[in-house]
Design an enzyme around this catalytic site. Sequence first.
Site, PDB file in Angstrom:
ATOM      1  N   SER A  11       9.267  -0.870 -14.917  1.00  0.00           N
ATOM      2  CA  SER A  11       9.702  -0.813 -13.522  1.00  0.00           C
ATOM      3  C   SER A  11      10.765  -1.867 -13.271  1.00  0.00           C
ATOM      4  O   SER A  11      10.498  -3.075 -13.339  1.00  0.00           O
ATOM      5  CB  SER A  11       8.527  -1.057 -12.582  1.00  0.00           C
ATOM      6  N   HIS A  36      11.425   3.286 -14.831  1.00  0.00           N
ATOM      7  CA  HIS A  36      10.725   3.553 -13.562  1.00  0.00           C
ATOM      8  C   HIS A  36      11.509   2.951 -12.400  1.00  0.00           C
ATOM      9  O   HIS A  36      11.844   1.764 -12.396  1.00  0.00           O
ATOM     10  CB  HIS A  36       9.327   2.949 -13.639  1.00  0.00           C
ATOM     11  N   ASP A  38      11.552   2.278  -8.456  1.00  0.00           N
ATOM     12  CA  ASP A  38      10.698   2.168  -7.267  1.00  0.00           C
ATOM     13  C   ASP A  38      11.549   2.150  -6.001  1.00  0.00           C
ATOM     14  O   ASP A  38      12.225   1.157  -5.710  1.00  0.00           O
ATOM     15  CB  ASP A  38       9.877   0.878  -7.330  1.00  0.00           C
ATOM     16  N   MET A  40      11.564   2.086  -2.015  1.00  0.00           N
ATOM     17  CA  MET A  40      10.691   1.737  -0.878  1.00  0.00           C
ATOM     18  C   MET A  40      11.506   1.685   0.399  1.00  0.00           C
ATOM     19  O   MET A  40      12.655   1.222   0.396  1.00  0.00           O
ATOM     20  CB  MET A  40      10.054   0.365  -1.109  1.00  0.00           C
ATOM     21  N   HIS A  69       9.992   6.953  -8.405  1.00  0.00           N
ATOM     22  CA  HIS A  69       8.778   6.848  -7.588  1.00  0.00           C
ATOM     23  C   HIS A  69       9.206   6.612  -6.144  1.00  0.00           C
ATOM     24  O   HIS A  69       9.604   5.501  -5.786  1.00  0.00           O
ATOM     25  CB  HIS A  69       7.937   5.676  -8.145  1.00  0.00           C
ATOM     26  N   MET A  71       8.552   5.898  -2.577  1.00  0.00           N
ATOM     27  CA  MET A  71       7.575   5.382  -1.603  1.00  0.00           C
ATOM     28  C   MET A  71       8.267   5.414  -0.247  1.00  0.00           C
ATOM     29  O   MET A  71       8.537   4.379   0.374  1.00  0.00           O
ATOM     30  CB  MET A  71       7.148   3.963  -2.001  1.00  0.00           C
ATOM     31  N   MET A 140      -1.847   5.328  -8.490  1.00  0.00           N
ATOM     32  CA  MET A 140      -1.556   3.946  -8.104  1.00  0.00           C
ATOM     33  C   MET A 140      -2.786   3.091  -8.370  1.00  0.00           C
ATOM     34  O   MET A 140      -3.876   3.389  -7.883  1.00  0.00           O
ATOM     35  CB  MET A 140      -1.184   3.865  -6.619  1.00  0.00           C
ATOM     36  N   ASP A 176       0.279   3.016 -12.343  1.00  0.00           N
ATOM     37  CA  ASP A 176       1.320   2.135 -11.810  1.00  0.00           C
ATOM     38  C   ASP A 176       0.671   1.007 -11.014  1.00  0.00           C
ATOM     39  O   ASP A 176       0.036   1.255  -9.981  1.00  0.00           O
ATOM     40  CB  ASP A 176       2.247   2.958 -10.913  1.00  0.00           C
TER      41      ASP A 176
HETATM   42  C1  DX5 Z   1       4.385  -0.975  -6.705  1.00  0.00           C
HETATM   43  C2  DX5 Z   1       5.362  -0.262  -7.608  1.00  0.00           C
HETATM   44  C3  DX5 Z   1       5.198  -0.599  -9.028  1.00  0.00           C
HETATM   45  C4  DX5 Z   1       5.452  -2.029  -9.380  1.00  0.00           C
HETATM   46  C5  DX5 Z   1       4.620  -2.375 -10.559  1.00  0.00           C
HETATM   47  O1  DX5 Z   1       4.467  -0.468  -5.426  1.00  0.00           O
HETATM   48  O2  DX5 Z   1       5.238   1.132  -7.489  1.00  0.00           O
HETATM   49  O3  DX5 Z   1       5.955   0.264  -9.873  1.00  0.00           O
HETATM   50  O4  DX5 Z   1       6.790  -2.281  -9.685  1.00  0.00           O
HETATM   51  O5  DX5 Z   1       4.774  -3.725 -10.796  1.00  0.00           O
HETATM   52  P1  DX5 Z   1       3.749  -4.561 -11.661  1.00  0.00           P
HETATM   53  O6  DX5 Z   1       3.746  -3.972 -13.033  1.00  0.00           O
HETATM   54  O7  DX5 Z   1       4.302  -5.938 -11.606  1.00  0.00           O
HETATM   55  O8  DX5 Z   1       2.393  -4.419 -10.986  1.00  0.00           O
HETATM   56 ZN    ZN Z   2       6.183   2.514  -9.021  1.00  0.00          ZN
END
Ligand code: DX5
Ligand code: ZN
Length: 223
Positions: A11, A36, A38, A40, A69, A71, A140, A176
């Site tokens: 990620s 990956h 992310d 948000m 991903h 969010m 998750m 994740d």
């Molecule tokens: C959290 C993200 C993850 C995050 C994981 O909301 O979706 O992908 O980056 O990070 P680590 O591996 O540090 O928990």
């Molecule tokens: Zn993620």
Amino acid sequence: MKTRPLIISPSILASDFSKLGDEVIAADKGGADWIHIDVMDGHFVPNITFGAPVMQSIRKCTTKPFDVHLMISPADPYLAQFAAAGADLISVHAEAGPHLDRSLQAIKALGNKAGVAINPATPLSVIEHVIDRLDLILIMTVNPGFGGQTFIPAMLDKIRAAKALVGGRNIDIEVDGGVTAENAGAIYRAGANAMVAGSSIFKGNDYAANIKALRVAATSISA
Ligand code: DX5
Ligand code: ZN
């Protein structure tokens, strides 16, 4: 049942954004299977990261699949942008909109693989009636929004249940949040074959060693 290949998906949330392209290249050269991404929105989750233009800017840094991903809520109005920016697999959250089946159809119509992400408190049953549209189930193992959180052990049961639900279908089970070399073995044995990891990969300066440590921990037969 055929064992699915182990996939490590670093990620980039945990990478150094001031040199994002170099970080993606380092993860690629270090042995990442997917990257990956992310996304948000500060609304569905209490944090904001980046959108499709930033993702597009790093598309040239690697040929590895982009595991996106989302969010964000709503997700549907942005799916085409992410597909055009180079997504290979797009996961939407089951909790993010009222018409999950429609979102999945839209992702497939854009030529992407389709995934559903489910928060820790969301029952697995939300995907029961859309399972034949899925390429991936994203479980998750932290509450989404931040990297560096602690893996929630109760999610191991959900991974096992997902594995049973999937049966012989061609669907990856991805986890994740809080994945480390300490828990990767238990996660893999519970039935997940794809692992997202942020802080346990983008630390120190040897990402290849960090990725390898996860791979070895996941697949080693000792507990
Ligand atoms: C959290 C993200 C993850 C995050 C994981 O909301 O979706 O992908 O980056 O990070 P680590 O591996 O540090 O928990
Ligand atoms: Zn993620």
